[in-house]
Design an enzyme around this catalytic site. Structure first.
Site, mmCIF file in Angstrom:
data_model
loop_
_atom_site.group_PDB
_atom_site.id
_atom_site.type_symbol
_atom_site.label_atom_id
_atom_site.label_comp_id
_atom_site.label_asym_id
_atom_site.label_seq_id
_atom_site.Cartn_x
_atom_site.Cartn_y
_atom_site.Cartn_z
ATOM 1 N N ASP A 93 0.812 -1.213 0.000
ATOM 2 C CA ASP A 93 0.000 0.000 0.000
ATOM 3 C C ASP A 93 0.852 1.273 0.000
ATOM 4 O O ASP A 93 0.477 2.273 -0.606
ATOM 5 C CB ASP A 93 -0.881 -0.009 1.264
ATOM 6 C CG ASP A 93 -2.308 0.408 0.978
ATOM 7 O OD1 ASP A 93 -2.664 0.553 -0.198
ATOM 8 O OD2 ASP A 93 -3.075 0.583 1.943
ATOM 9 N N ALA A 151 -3.474 10.011 7.496
ATOM 10 C CA ALA A 151 -2.515 10.276 6.424
ATOM 11 C C ALA A 151 -2.070 8.933 5.835
ATOM 12 O O ALA A 151 -2.419 7.866 6.345
ATOM 13 C CB ALA A 151 -1.314 11.038 6.987
ATOM 14 N N TRP A 152 -1.238 8.998 4.765
ATOM 15 C CA TRP A 152 -0.890 7.765 4.043
ATOM 16 C C TRP A 152 0.428 7.142 4.496
ATOM 17 O O TRP A 152 0.798 6.079 4.021
ATOM 18 C CB TRP A 152 -0.831 8.023 2.530
ATOM 19 C CG TRP A 152 -0.082 9.274 2.142
ATOM 20 C CD1 TRP A 152 -0.648 10.472 1.783
ATOM 21 C CD2 TRP A 152 1.339 9.470 2.070
ATOM 22 N NE1 TRP A 152 0.331 11.395 1.515
ATOM 23 C CE2 TRP A 152 1.559 10.812 1.666
ATOM 24 C CE3 TRP A 152 2.454 8.655 2.300
ATOM 25 C CZ2 TRP A 152 2.840 11.351 1.505
ATOM 26 C CZ3 TRP A 152 3.724 9.185 2.150
ATOM 27 C CH2 TRP A 152 3.904 10.522 1.756
ATOM 28 N N ASN A 153 1.153 7.794 5.387
ATOM 29 C CA ASN A 153 2.515 7.284 5.648
ATOM 30 C C ASN A 153 2.564 6.133 6.658
ATOM 31 O O ASN A 153 3.431 5.269 6.561
ATOM 32 C CB ASN A 153 3.447 8.428 6.067
ATOM 33 C CG ASN A 153 2.979 9.140 7.312
ATOM 34 O OD1 ASN A 153 1.810 9.080 7.679
ATOM 35 N ND2 ASN A 153 3.893 9.811 7.979
ATOM 36 N N PRO A 177 -9.416 6.368 6.029
ATOM 37 C CA PRO A 177 -7.994 6.322 5.728
ATOM 38 C C PRO A 177 -7.686 7.247 4.558
ATOM 39 O O PRO A 177 -8.599 7.683 3.849
ATOM 40 C CB PRO A 177 -7.768 4.864 5.324
ATOM 41 C CG PRO A 177 -9.090 4.337 4.904
ATOM 42 C CD PRO A 177 -10.148 5.181 5.557
ATOM 43 N N SER A 178 -6.409 7.518 4.355
ATOM 44 C CA SER A 178 -6.023 8.280 3.166
ATOM 45 C C SER A 178 -6.468 7.500 1.929
ATOM 46 O O SER A 178 -6.422 6.272 1.895
ATOM 47 C CB SER A 178 -4.512 8.467 3.134
ATOM 48 O OG SER A 178 -4.119 8.888 1.841
ATOM 49 N N GLU A 250 -2.886 16.027 14.556
ATOM 50 C CA GLU A 250 -1.498 15.554 14.435
ATOM 51 C C GLU A 250 -1.004 16.012 13.074
ATOM 52 O O GLU A 250 -1.329 15.407 12.052
ATOM 53 C CB GLU A 250 -1.450 14.023 14.541
ATOM 54 C CG GLU A 250 -1.834 13.474 15.898
ATOM 55 C CD GLU A 250 -0.756 13.685 16.951
ATOM 56 O OE1 GLU A 250 0.332 14.179 16.630
ATOM 57 O OE2 GLU A 250 -1.026 13.387 18.124
ATOM 58 N N GLY A 252 1.985 18.446 10.500
ATOM 59 C CA GLY A 252 3.345 18.314 9.966
ATOM 60 C C GLY A 252 4.410 18.965 10.825
ATOM 61 O O GLY A 252 4.128 19.480 11.904
ATOM 62 N N CYS A 284 6.309 12.462 9.795
ATOM 63 C CA CYS A 284 5.955 13.812 10.242
ATOM 64 C C CYS A 284 6.986 14.421 11.190
ATOM 65 O O CYS A 284 7.290 15.596 11.135
ATOM 66 C CB CYS A 284 4.601 13.773 10.924
ATOM 67 S SG CYS A 284 4.524 12.530 12.225
ATOM 68 N N GLU A 385 8.112 21.807 4.955
ATOM 69 C CA GLU A 385 8.091 20.347 5.108
ATOM 70 C C GLU A 385 8.179 19.705 3.717
ATOM 71 O O GLU A 385 7.320 19.938 2.869
ATOM 72 C CB GLU A 385 6.798 19.903 5.805
ATOM 73 C CG GLU A 385 6.810 18.415 6.111
ATOM 74 C CD GLU A 385 5.507 17.914 6.731
ATOM 75 O OE1 GLU A 385 4.427 18.287 6.255
ATOM 76 O OE2 GLU A 385 5.590 17.123 7.690
ATOM 77 N N GLY A 458 0.152 20.881 15.935
ATOM 78 C CA GLY A 458 -0.957 20.079 16.434
ATOM 79 C C GLY A 458 -1.587 20.522 17.732
ATOM 80 O O GLY A 458 -1.130 21.443 18.407
ATOM 81 N N GLU A 462 -1.443 11.836 21.374
ATOM 82 C CA GLU A 462 -1.817 10.440 21.175
ATOM 83 C C GLU A 462 -0.845 9.588 21.971
ATOM 84 O O GLU A 462 0.161 10.074 22.502
ATOM 85 C CB GLU A 462 -1.723 10.085 19.680
ATOM 86 C CG GLU A 462 -2.770 10.826 18.861
ATOM 87 C CD GLU A 462 -2.924 10.299 17.440
ATOM 88 O OE1 GLU A 462 -1.904 10.061 16.768
ATOM 89 O OE2 GLU A 462 -4.088 10.115 17.006
#
Ligand code: NAD
Length: 488
Positions: A93, A151-153, A177-178, A250, A252, A284, A385, A458, A462
């Site tokens: 993914d 996010a996707w990371n 999800p992203s 949360e 960057g 991030c 970033e 942010g 978490e």
């Protein structure tokens, strides 16, 4: 599930087709292969998911914490049994190497389930003594339906870091999800169901920003926990403001890593590499501004160059690979543009920063880890970033100067300090405006330690007991033991 040909939404304990009747492609970043067609959830789908989550909340929130915790612990066990499969799905993914995903993704998710599963029985209020005639107590109550937007990371990690505390506290959740990484949120939903999470407690609605917007605006949702970029975070905050939702943001960063002249240089180089090149730099909290004391600057660069050039760029599915594929060609082009900009601005490209062709992965975008020296604070590569494998190494002379320069940014996610002088380390850390700081290491995020950003990086935390506070609110109860005083 293997490699699914179709990824539906997950509402009320089962996969369902989106009412939009629209799908989008899920692509393997390394090979360009279409892994699945993903159902795009629209406003009506969000409405249905909210209704399911509201109904499920009524029973889930009333269950004793220890029972909810037991279910989460079962989910952790199932995840552990499926560790290899989940790790490989994350590779397909995201393009990240398999040398990372079992640990940084799956184990991190298991940690969250076990940690919050263990705490679920310990969510409690306080007794407040008001003297002889009265007392008060507080009840820590769940918020209701919470939205998670990821996010996707770190797709599985983000979905679990949000849902584990949310569910432990008795909330239900709709997770989006992203659009680039939809797979493992679905596996997580299936695992929750298998573990005994009641239908409707954890739902997944796929889609792009518009779907996230519907969630953030929805009057039936009490909280949005968002992970993503600062500009998107601002939009989510605006949407959430419409119904005054609770928020966790949360976002960057452009974090500093400060290396003093007495630091153990080999360790400092290790940390700087971890802080910039892990997950192709798509992290991030990365320490992308590496401030090195002028006395050790040249030595640091020389060591860093040798070790960076030895990194193995390759097929993410190979165990020897250390640098995988960028998430997609557009993002890779953005990173390459920053590398071009860095050179144009006058920084010196010590190594890397080139597109690499990986046999068998010709459609993937691979970039060799880049190190810039001769950088200045005001260069765009040092201010913005990049979210790729691009490290800027800056030189400094003294403590006050480096603290001021490190803090000179709108971000405040993380920071690191390397020195063997303990007083210096603690003194500097206290002055750094960042939510997460490391002394003599970088980017470690054990589940019991709060994680989150300060300034524009942010709101909220978490990964710690305090995360439960962000998924609950206090009710105060005053109890009169005597008569009611009244002047009338
Ligand atoms: P992004 O902001 O583009 O997207 C994040 C999520 O928001 C996606 O699911 C996206 O579909 C959704 N979205 C987009 N527009 C929206 C809108 N108007 N309303 C609601 N949702 C919307 O971020 P990304 O490119 O997926 O991820 C990279 C960014 O995430 C980086 O800035 C990185 O620093 C940050 N990040 C932060 C953390 C952290 O814990 N602080 C962790 C991982 C990533």
């Amino acid at each position: 599930m293997g490699n699914p040909a179709e990824i539906p939404l997950y509402i009320n304990g089962q996969g369902v087709a989106a009412l939009t009747e629209e799908t989008f492609e899920n692509i393997n970043p390394a090979t360009g292969e279409v892994l699945a067609r993903v159902h795009r959830g629209g406003k009506q789908d969000v409405d249905i998911a909210v209704a399911a989550a509201q109904a499920a909340f009524e029973t889930w929130s009333r269950m004793p914490g220890i029972e909810r915790g037991r279910v989460l612990l079962r989910a952790a066990d199932i995840m552990r049994k499926n560790r290899d499969e989940l790790a490989m799905l994350e590779v397909l993914d995201t393009g990240k190497p398999i040398s990372e995903t079992p640990y940084a993704d799956v184990d991190s998710a298991i940690d969250a389930l076990e940690y919050f599963g263990g705490l679920a029985a310990d969510i409690k209020g306080e007794h407040l003594d008001l003297g002889e005639g009265a007392f008060a107590y507080t009840i820590r109550e769940p918020l209701g339906v919470c939205a998670g937007i990821g996010a996707w990371n770190y797709p599985l990690q983000i979905a679990t870091w949000k849902s584990a505390p949310a569910l432990a506290a008795g909330n239900s959740m709709i997770f989006k999800p992203s659009e680039l990484t939809p797979t493992n949120a679905m596996r997580l939903a299936e695992i929750y169901s298998e573990a005994g999470v009641p239908d409707g407690v954890f739902n997944v609605v796929h889609g792009f920003g518009k779907t996230g917007h519907h969630l953030a605006c929805h009057p039936g949702i009490a909280k949005v926990s968002f992970t993503g970029s600062v500009p998107t975070g601002r939009k989510v905050l605006e949407d959430a403001a419409g119904t005054v939702k609770h928020v966790t943001m949360e976002l960057g960063g452009k974090s500093p890593l400060i290396i003093f002249d007495d630091a153990q240089l080999y360790n400092a180089v290790s940390a700087a590499m971890n802080a910039n090149f892990y997950s192709q730099g798509e992290v991030c909290s990365n320490g992308t501004r590496v401030f090195v004391h002028e006395a050790v600057y040249e030595e640091f660069i020389a060591l860093l160059k040798i070790r960076t050039e030895a990194m193995v760029i390759g097929d993410p599915r190979e165990s020897s690979t250390q640098v995988g594929a960028m998430i997609n060609p557009d993002h890779a082009a953005k990173v390459m543009e920053y590398i071009r900009l860095g050179i144009e601005e006058g920084a010196y490209l010590v190594t890397g920063g080139e597109k690499v062709t990986v046999p068998g992965c010709e459609e993937g975008a691979f970039i060799s880890p880049a190190v810039f020296s001769a950088t200045q604070d005001d260069m765009r590569i040092c201010r913005e970033e990049i979210f790729g494998p691009v490290m800027s190494v800056l030189s400094f002379r003294d403590e006050d100067e480096v603290i001021a320069r490190a803090n000179e940014t709108e971000f405040g996610l993380a920071a690191g300090v390397f020195t063997q002088n303990l007083s210096l380390a603690h003194r500097v850390v206290r002055k750094l405006k960042a939510g997460s700081c490391w002394i003599n290491n970088y980017n470690l995020t054990p589940v019991g330690v709060p994680f989150g950003g300060s300034k524009q990086s942010g709101i909220g935390r978490e990964n710690c007991a305090a995360a439960l506070d962000h998924f609950t609110e206090l009710k105060s109860v005053y109890v009169e033991l005597g008569d009611v005083e009244c002047d009338y």
